[in-house]
Design a protein around this motif. Structure first.
Motif, mmCIF file in Angstrom:
data_model
loop_
_atom_site.group_PDB
_atom_site.id
_atom_site.type_symbol
_atom_site.label_atom_id
_atom_site.label_comp_id
_atom_site.label_asym_id
_atom_site.label_seq_id
_atom_site.Cartn_x
_atom_site.Cartn_y
_atom_site.Cartn_z
ATOM 1 N N TYR A 16 0.850 -1.189 0.000
ATOM 2 C CA TYR A 16 0.000 0.000 0.000
ATOM 3 C C TYR A 16 0.884 1.236 0.000
ATOM 4 O O TYR A 16 1.728 1.418 0.889
ATOM 5 C CB TYR A 16 -0.900 -0.022 1.239
ATOM 6 C CG TYR A 16 -1.877 1.125 1.325
ATOM 7 C CD1 TYR A 16 -2.964 1.202 0.464
ATOM 8 C CD2 TYR A 16 -1.712 2.124 2.276
ATOM 9 C CE1 TYR A 16 -3.853 2.248 0.539
ATOM 10 C CE2 TYR A 16 -2.601 3.172 2.361
ATOM 11 C CZ TYR A 16 -3.671 3.239 1.494
ATOM 12 O OH TYR A 16 -4.559 4.279 1.574
ATOM 13 N N LEU A 17 0.714 2.088 -1.030
ATOM 14 C CA LEU A 17 1.439 3.356 -1.139
ATOM 15 C C LEU A 17 0.434 4.490 -1.034
ATOM 16 O O LEU A 17 -0.594 4.489 -1.722
ATOM 17 C CB LEU A 17 2.197 3.443 -2.471
ATOM 18 C CG LEU A 17 3.212 2.331 -2.759
ATOM 19 C CD1 LEU A 17 3.825 2.520 -4.138
ATOM 20 C CD2 LEU A 17 4.292 2.296 -1.688
ATOM 21 N N LYS A 18 0.753 5.478 -0.185
ATOM 22 C CA LYS A 18 -0.172 6.583 0.028
ATOM 23 C C LYS A 18 0.607 7.875 0.196
ATOM 24 O O LYS A 18 1.616 7.919 0.894
ATOM 25 C CB LYS A 18 -1.026 6.325 1.278
ATOM 26 C CG LYS A 18 -2.023 7.434 1.584
ATOM 27 C CD LYS A 18 -2.827 7.116 2.831
ATOM 28 C CE LYS A 18 -3.820 8.226 3.135
ATOM 29 N NZ LYS A 18 -4.593 7.932 4.373
ATOM 30 N N SER A 19 0.134 8.920 -0.473
ATOM 31 C CA SER A 19 0.721 10.248 -0.353
ATOM 32 C C SER A 19 -0.384 11.232 -0.007
ATOM 33 O O SER A 19 -1.444 11.237 -0.644
ATOM 34 C CB SER A 19 1.408 10.663 -1.659
ATOM 35 O OG SER A 19 1.924 11.969 -1.549
ATOM 36 N N ILE A 20 -0.144 12.065 1.013
ATOM 37 C CA ILE A 20 -1.180 12.995 1.466
ATOM 38 C C ILE A 20 -1.111 14.314 0.703
ATOM 39 O O ILE A 20 -2.112 14.799 0.165
ATOM 40 C CB ILE A 20 -1.034 13.240 2.985
ATOM 41 C CG1 ILE A 20 -1.216 11.923 3.743
ATOM 42 C CG2 ILE A 20 -2.054 14.268 3.458
ATOM 43 C CD1 ILE A 20 -1.011 12.049 5.235
ATOM 44 N N ASN A 21 0.065 14.910 0.624
ATOM 45 C CA ASN A 21 0.190 16.244 0.026
ATOM 46 C C ASN A 21 0.854 16.239 -1.341
ATOM 47 O O ASN A 21 0.911 17.273 -2.000
ATOM 48 C CB ASN A 21 0.992 17.164 0.958
ATOM 49 C CG ASN A 21 0.295 17.362 2.286
ATOM 50 O OD1 ASN A 21 -0.929 17.400 2.342
ATOM 51 N ND2 ASN A 21 1.071 17.484 3.353
ATOM 52 N N GLY A 22 1.394 15.111 -1.761
ATOM 53 C CA GLY A 22 2.115 15.094 -3.037
ATOM 54 C C GLY A 22 1.646 13.959 -3.919
ATOM 55 O O GLY A 22 0.469 13.596 -3.936
ATOM 56 N N SER A 23 2.567 13.390 -4.647
ATOM 57 C CA SER A 23 2.250 12.310 -5.572
ATOM 58 C C SER A 23 3.226 11.169 -5.348
ATOM 59 O O SER A 23 4.260 11.324 -4.700
ATOM 60 C CB SER A 23 2.333 12.803 -7.028
ATOM 61 O OG SER A 23 3.640 13.311 -7.292
ATOM 62 N N ILE A 24 2.893 10.025 -5.925
ATOM 63 C CA ILE A 24 3.743 8.840 -5.840
ATOM 64 C C ILE A 24 4.432 8.666 -7.184
ATOM 65 O O ILE A 24 3.775 8.563 -8.226
ATOM 66 C CB ILE A 24 2.913 7.594 -5.479
ATOM 67 C CG1 ILE A 24 2.243 7.784 -4.108
ATOM 68 C CG2 ILE A 24 3.786 6.359 -5.471
ATOM 69 C CD1 ILE A 24 1.313 6.654 -3.735
ATOM 70 N N VAL A 25 5.757 8.639 -7.165
ATOM 71 C CA VAL A 25 6.543 8.536 -8.386
ATOM 72 C C VAL A 25 7.384 7.274 -8.306
ATOM 73 O O VAL A 25 8.180 7.103 -7.371
ATOM 74 C CB VAL A 25 7.455 9.768 -8.580
ATOM 75 C CG1 VAL A 25 8.279 9.614 -9.849
ATOM 76 C CG2 VAL A 25 6.622 11.038 -8.634
ATOM 77 N N LEU A 26 7.188 6.379 -9.265
ATOM 78 C CA LEU A 26 8.008 5.180 -9.401
ATOM 79 C C LEU A 26 8.839 5.350 -10.660
ATOM 80 O O LEU A 26 8.301 5.380 -11.768
ATOM 81 C CB LEU A 26 7.137 3.925 -9.490
ATOM 82 C CG LEU A 26 6.221 3.644 -8.291
ATOM 83 C CD1 LEU A 26 5.370 2.399 -8.560
ATOM 84 C CD2 LEU A 26 7.034 3.466 -7.020
ATOM 85 N N SER A 27 10.136 5.487 -10.481
ATOM 86 C CA SER A 27 11.006 5.782 -11.614
ATOM 87 C C SER A 27 12.216 4.871 -11.557
ATOM 88 O O SER A 27 12.823 4.691 -10.496
ATOM 89 C CB SER A 27 11.442 7.255 -11.587
ATOM 90 O OG SER A 27 12.359 7.525 -12.627
ATOM 91 N N GLY A 28 12.557 4.298 -12.718
ATOM 92 C CA GLY A 28 13.731 3.445 -12.816
ATOM 93 C C GLY A 28 14.435 3.674 -14.134
ATOM 94 O O GLY A 28 13.798 3.986 -15.149
ATOM 95 N N LYS A 29 15.765 3.537 -14.122
ATOM 96 C CA LYS A 29 16.532 3.769 -15.338
ATOM 97 C C LYS A 29 16.145 2.790 -16.424
ATOM 98 O O LYS A 29 16.056 3.144 -17.613
ATOM 99 C CB LYS A 29 18.019 3.663 -15.022
ATOM 100 C CG LYS A 29 18.920 3.978 -16.193
ATOM 101 C CD LYS A 29 20.381 3.915 -15.788
ATOM 102 C CE LYS A 29 21.291 4.241 -16.974
ATOM 103 N NZ LYS A 29 22.727 4.184 -16.610
ATOM 104 N N GLU A 30 15.873 1.563 -16.034
ATOM 105 C CA GLU A 30 15.479 0.538 -16.993
ATOM 106 C C GLU A 30 14.002 0.191 -16.876
ATOM 107 O O GLU A 30 13.564 -0.838 -17.385
ATOM 108 C CB GLU A 30 16.334 -0.716 -16.789
ATOM 109 C CG GLU A 30 17.814 -0.473 -17.042
ATOM 110 C CD GLU A 30 18.633 -1.735 -16.856
ATOM 111 O OE1 GLU A 30 18.027 -2.785 -16.509
ATOM 112 O OE2 GLU A 30 19.861 -1.686 -17.047
#
Length: 328
Positions: free
Chosen positions: A253-267
Motif C-alpha cells: 500500500y502506497l499513500k501520499s497525502i500532500n504530493g504524488s507517488i513517483v516510481l522511476s527506474g533507469k530501466e
C-alpha cells in the motif's frame, strides 16, 4: 448454844463445786463469743461492677489467673522472636560471616557472590561494576529496571527505564554506550549516525525514528517484518537503490497525502503480475492472449483484465457487482 452449831455437809460442798465450774464455763463461752465479731471485723468484702460482694479469696484467684496469663503471653512472644531471628539468619545466610556478600573497606566497595535479590540500591558515585571476566546481569521479575539520578532530596531528575517495551532515557542531554576495554563509543545520542559493527548482523526494533537508513554500496539493505512494515516520512519518503525489491504476502500500500507517488527506474519499473487479482469481464470471451493492468481510483489497487486476441478491452469492461468487484 454450842449444840446448835453444825459442820458443812458433803452434799453442799459438791453443789458449790458444780456451781463454780458452771460459772467458769459460762465465762469462757462469753469471752469466746465476744471475740468472734472482733475477728470477723478484719475481713473486708470487695464488690464487682454489678455491686455484688466478692470475698477476698475470690479476688486472690483472679490475680493468680492474670499472672499466669501474662507468663504465657511472654512465652509466646519469646517463641515468635526466636523464629523471626532464625528467619533473618536464613535469609541473610549469616553464620561465621555473610555467604553471598563481602565488605571491602579499603576499596569502599561491597562484593556480591552469585545471585542477589535487592529491591532498591543506592550508590553515591552512581557506579555499579562486575568482575572483569564476568558479565553483570540485572533482571526484574514482572516489572521494570529503573535507574534514577537524584540531584535533590526525594526528586529524580534523570531516569533510565528498561522494561518489556524497550529502553527509555529521560532528562539527559546525551546518552552513550562505550566498550570498557577499548573505550570505543558503541552508541551515542549526540552522534548523527549509528554504525552497526561487523558483529551485529541484525537490528530488531518495534519502532525506529531516524532521518536516514542506508547500507554500504556493495551490500543489501533488508527490511523485514513477520506482520507488516510501515514506512512513514513527515515530509515524504525517498528510496534509492540499484535494485529495489518489494514483496508481501497480501498487499503493498502506497499513500501520499500532500504530493504524488513517483516510481522511476533507469530501466523501467517491473511489477510481478502473477499475484495480481483477475477481474471478471462483463461478457464471456474466447481465448485469452494477454492481460491489461488497471488501477482502482482512488484506492490505487491494481488488478488484471483479460484481453482476448483481436479484441479491444478497456478497464471499464469489468464486472463491478458484489463480490466480483476487484476494488473491494
Amino acid at each position: 448454844m454450842l449444840t446448835n452449831l453444825r459442820g458443812a455437809s458433803p452434799l453442799s460442798e459438791t453443789m458449790s463445786d458444780n456451781t463454780l465450774e458452771r460459772q467458769r464455763a459460762e465465762r469462757a463461752l462469753i469471752a469466746k463469743t465476744s471475740s468472734l465479731p472482733h475477728k470477723n471485723s478484719g475481713l473486708r468484702n470487695y464488690s464487682d461492677k454489678n455491686g455484688n460482694e466478692v470475698s477476698k479469696s475470690l479476688y486472690r484467684g483472679r490475680k493468680t489467673f492474670a499472672f499466669w496469663t501474662l507468663v504465657c503471653l511472654l512465652f509466646v512472644l519469646a517463641i515468635g522472636n526466636l523464629i523471626l531471628t532464625f528467619t533473618i539468619l536464613a535469609v541473610l545466610r549469616l553464620g561465621h560471616g555473610l555467604e553471598s556478600m563481602e565488605f571491602l573497606p579499603e576499596h569502599n566497595a561491597i562484593k556480591f557472590f552469585g545471585d542477589t535479590n535487592l529491591d532498591h540500591v543506592y550508590k553515591k558515585d552512581g557506579l555499579i561494576e562486575s568482575f572483569k571476566d564476568v558479565p553483570m546481569s540485572i533482571n526484574s521479575e514482572s516489572g521494570a529496571v529503573v535507574f534514577n539520578l537524584q540531584t535533590r532530596l526525594s526528586r529524580s531528575d534523570t531516569r533510565l527505564t528498561v522494561n518489556a517495551s524497550g529502553v527509555f532515557v529521560r532528562g539527559v542531554n546525551s546518552f552513550e554506550l562505550t566498550e570498557p576495554e577499548t573505550g570505543e563509543t558503541v552508541f551515542s545520542t549526540s552522534s548523527a549516525e549509528l554504525t552497526l559493527s561487523e558483529a551485529v548482523n541484525n537490528l530488531v526494533a518495534k519502532q525506529v525514528s531516524t532521518k536516514r537508513i542506508s547500507s554500504p554500496v556493495d551490500e543489501d539493505l533488508l527490511l523485514r517484518s513477520d506482520t507488516s512494515v510501515h514506512l512513514q516520512g513527515a515530509e515524504g519518503t525517498h528510496m534509492e537503490s540499484k535494485t529495489l525489491h518489494w514483496s508481501a504476502d497480501q498487499d503493498i500500500y502506497l499513500k501520499s497525502i500532500n504530493g504524488s507517488i513517483v516510481l522511476s527506474g533507469k530501466e523501467g519499473v517491473f511489477i510481478d503480475v502473477r499475484y495480481l487479482p483477475i477481474a471478471a469481464p462483463l461478457t464471456r470471451t474466447g481465448g485469452v492472449g494477454q492481460f491489461k493492468v488497471c488501477v482502482c481510483m482512488p484506492q490505487g489497487k491494481l488488478f488484471r483484465v483479460a484481453v482476448p486476441s483481436g479484441q479491444k478491452v478497456t478497464c471499464s469492461h469489468v464486472n463491478m457487482t458484489g463480490d466480483l468487484n476487484p476494488c473491494l
